[in-house]
Design a protein around this motif. Structure first.
Motif, PDB file in Angstrom:
ATOM      1  N   HIS A 126     -40.440  37.990  35.162  1.00  0.00           N
ATOM      2  CA  HIS A 126     -39.969  37.536  33.846  1.00  0.00           C
ATOM      3  C   HIS A 126     -39.627  38.714  32.922  1.00  0.00           C
ATOM      4  O   HIS A 126     -38.661  38.655  32.146  1.00  0.00           O
ATOM      5  CB  HIS A 126     -41.071  36.666  33.224  1.00  0.00           C
ATOM      6  CG  HIS A 126     -40.719  36.066  31.907  1.00  0.00           C
ATOM      7  ND1 HIS A 126     -39.924  34.942  31.788  1.00  0.00           N
ATOM      8  CD2 HIS A 126     -41.049  36.416  30.631  1.00  0.00           C
ATOM      9  CE1 HIS A 126     -39.793  34.631  30.505  1.00  0.00           C
ATOM     10  NE2 HIS A 126     -40.466  35.513  29.780  1.00  0.00           N
ATOM     11  N   HIS A 130     -36.076  39.714  31.095  1.00  0.00           N
ATOM     12  CA  HIS A 130     -35.857  40.027  29.666  1.00  0.00           C
ATOM     13  C   HIS A 130     -35.124  41.368  29.521  1.00  0.00           C
ATOM     14  O   HIS A 130     -34.223  41.508  28.700  1.00  0.00           O
ATOM     15  CB  HIS A 130     -37.189  40.119  28.922  1.00  0.00           C
ATOM     16  CG  HIS A 130     -37.665  38.808  28.342  1.00  0.00           C
ATOM     17  ND1 HIS A 130     -36.902  38.051  27.486  1.00  0.00           N
ATOM     18  CD2 HIS A 130     -38.840  38.137  28.481  1.00  0.00           C
ATOM     19  CE1 HIS A 130     -37.587  36.969  27.121  1.00  0.00           C
ATOM     20  NE2 HIS A 130     -38.768  36.994  27.714  1.00  0.00           N
ATOM     21  N   SER A 151     -42.205  40.185  22.989  1.00  0.00           N
ATOM     22  CA  SER A 151     -42.288  38.742  23.233  1.00  0.00           C
ATOM     23  C   SER A 151     -43.661  38.240  22.808  1.00  0.00           C
ATOM     24  O   SER A 151     -44.428  38.945  22.141  1.00  0.00           O
ATOM     25  CB  SER A 151     -42.029  38.463  24.715  1.00  0.00           C
ATOM     26  OG  SER A 151     -43.117  38.928  25.469  1.00  0.00           O
ATOM     27  N   ASP A 312     -36.903  32.812  25.723  1.00  0.00           N
ATOM     28  CA  ASP A 312     -36.898  32.519  27.155  1.00  0.00           C
ATOM     29  C   ASP A 312     -35.704  31.646  27.552  1.00  0.00           C
ATOM     30  O   ASP A 312     -35.416  30.635  26.912  1.00  0.00           O
ATOM     31  CB  ASP A 312     -38.213  31.824  27.544  1.00  0.00           C
ATOM     32  CG  ASP A 312     -39.370  32.810  27.563  1.00  0.00           C
ATOM     33  OD1 ASP A 312     -39.116  34.028  27.489  1.00  0.00           O
ATOM     34  OD2 ASP A 312     -40.520  32.352  27.664  1.00  0.00           O
TER      35      ASP A 312
HETATM   36 ZN    ZN Z   1     -40.284  35.676  27.703  1.00  0.00          ZN
END
Ligand code: ZN
Ligand code: KG4
Length: 353
Positions: A126, A130, A151, A312
């Motif tokens: 993840h 990003h 984040s 996200d």
């Molecule tokens: Zn995220």
């Protein structure tokens, strides 16, 4: 379940049409990309309303909602891309970090689709997704770039030399920047998620009203937001008549000040060709404005992904998945989800001076 032979698959022509799936936290998202940067569709179904009454994300509710939402979200992403299921050439899903139950929904769905459609599956980090979000909208960004990834769970300053080659410059020692926004908002009874609410409220406040501390501003590249959050709590308790907008604006100013100061210093010290923002907090209006001002003043080229690509989404997962397929080939079907999956950093981030 038989794992595909990565060597055989790596030799096959590179898949172009990648379906990305993102279920690491509270957004159920699917997207279809053609190649590394061309996103054909991006669908995000937010669960914010389901969690708001609890003041934060409830993992069990998140997993159940992903199960319900994922199939229609995937179908919508394929249709909006103007394609049908048999056009999809690979399926990428976030395998971590995140909530284990939530991750498992996306990873299991992606593997099932890959099996049924007979295409490769690729597990995506993840955080790497990003990092890659800037390139979706600005494919020709010159490398190396410094990325400030902010984040709900992470605050990282990363030197990105090329895709898959990252050096860690700094990170938070306690709370992530988004976590600090969410905790301060919760304490002030403003609602969830705190970041966008504080962002809106701060527009009516005076950022100079309260001189909150700037933790570790002039010490290296690591961050610490826990003490700032406590300072806000104590100040509000001791001054109950304070205007909430002034508190929000002053708190936001302190966070942004520290983030921007270190990001700029990192970009200059490492002679980066650009400075990029990534992660949900990168949607913050003040951070975006200050980042552009600072880049202009310092002669650094700054890049801000659109707000939809900061929070996200699955377009960044499909893009990172495409890149991972080129580098490593498909992931085995017995690859699991990992709630603590780390980014593989190269050793050291020495200044380029
Ligand atoms: Zn995220
Ligand atoms: O990247 P993201 O969508 O999910 C994670 O991977 O964590 O980031 C979510 C975080 C939350 O803490 C949220 O409050 C924060 O990003 N956030 C913001 C804004 N929009 C989202 N923080 C400050 N200002 C915003 N406009």
């Amino acid at each position: 379940m038989t794992a595909p032979d990565p060597a055989a698959d790596a030799a096959a022509p590179a898949p172009a049409i990648v379906l990305g799936i993102e279920t690491s936290f509270d957004e159920t998202a699917a997207a279809v990309n053609s190649g590394p940067t061309d996103d054909l569709s991006s669908v995000v179904s937010s669960q914010v309303d389901l969690h708001a009454r609890y003041g934060g994300v409830v993992p069990e509710i998140a997993s159940r909602a992903h199960v319900e939402l994922l199939t229609p979200v995937v179908a919508q992403a394929v249709v909006e891309a103007g394609l049908s299921n048999h056009d999809v050439e690979a399926v990428a899903a976030t395998a971590g970090p995140g909530l284990i139950g939530a991750l498992l929904v996306g990873v299991s769905a992606a593997k099932s689709l890959a099996l049924v459609w007979d295409v490769p599956f690729v597990a995506v980090n993840h955080l790497e997704a990003h990092l890659y979000s800037s390139f979706l909208e600005e494919p020709d960004l010159d490398l190396p770039v410094v990325v400030l990834l902010v984040s709900g769970g992470h605050t990282l300053l990363v030197l990105m030399e090329e895709f898959g080659r990252y050096r860690l410059i700094g990170q938070t020692l306690d709370d992530a920047a988004g976590e600090a926004f969410d905790k301060v908002a919760r304490f002030m009874d403003l609602g969830y998620p705190g970041g966008p609410i504080i962002d809106r409220l701060a527009m009516d406040g005076d950022p100079q009203a309260v001189a909150f501390p700037r933790p570790m501003r002039d010490q290296g590249y690591d961050f610490s937001f826990s003490g700032l959050k406590t300072a806000v709590v104590n100040h509000v308790r001791n001054n109950p008549g304070l205007d909430a907008a002034d508190v929000a604006a002053s708190f936001q100013e302190a966070v942004v000040d520290v983030l921007i100061h270190k990001a700029r210093k990192a970009a200059e010290t490492h002679r980066a060709k650009g400075l990029c923002l990534a992660g949900g907090v990168a949607a913050n209006s003040s951070l975006r404005e200050r980042m552009l001002d600072v880049c202009t003043a310092a002669g650094i080229s700054g890049f801000l992904p659109s707000r939809a690509m900061c929070t996200d989404n699955a377009a960044m997962v499909a893009a990172a998945g495409w890149q991972r397929l080129q580098l490593d080939g498909p992931s085995p079907l017995d690859a699991g989800a990992d709630p603590n999956l780390a980014l593989p950093f190269l050793a050291g981030a020495e200044p380029a001076v």
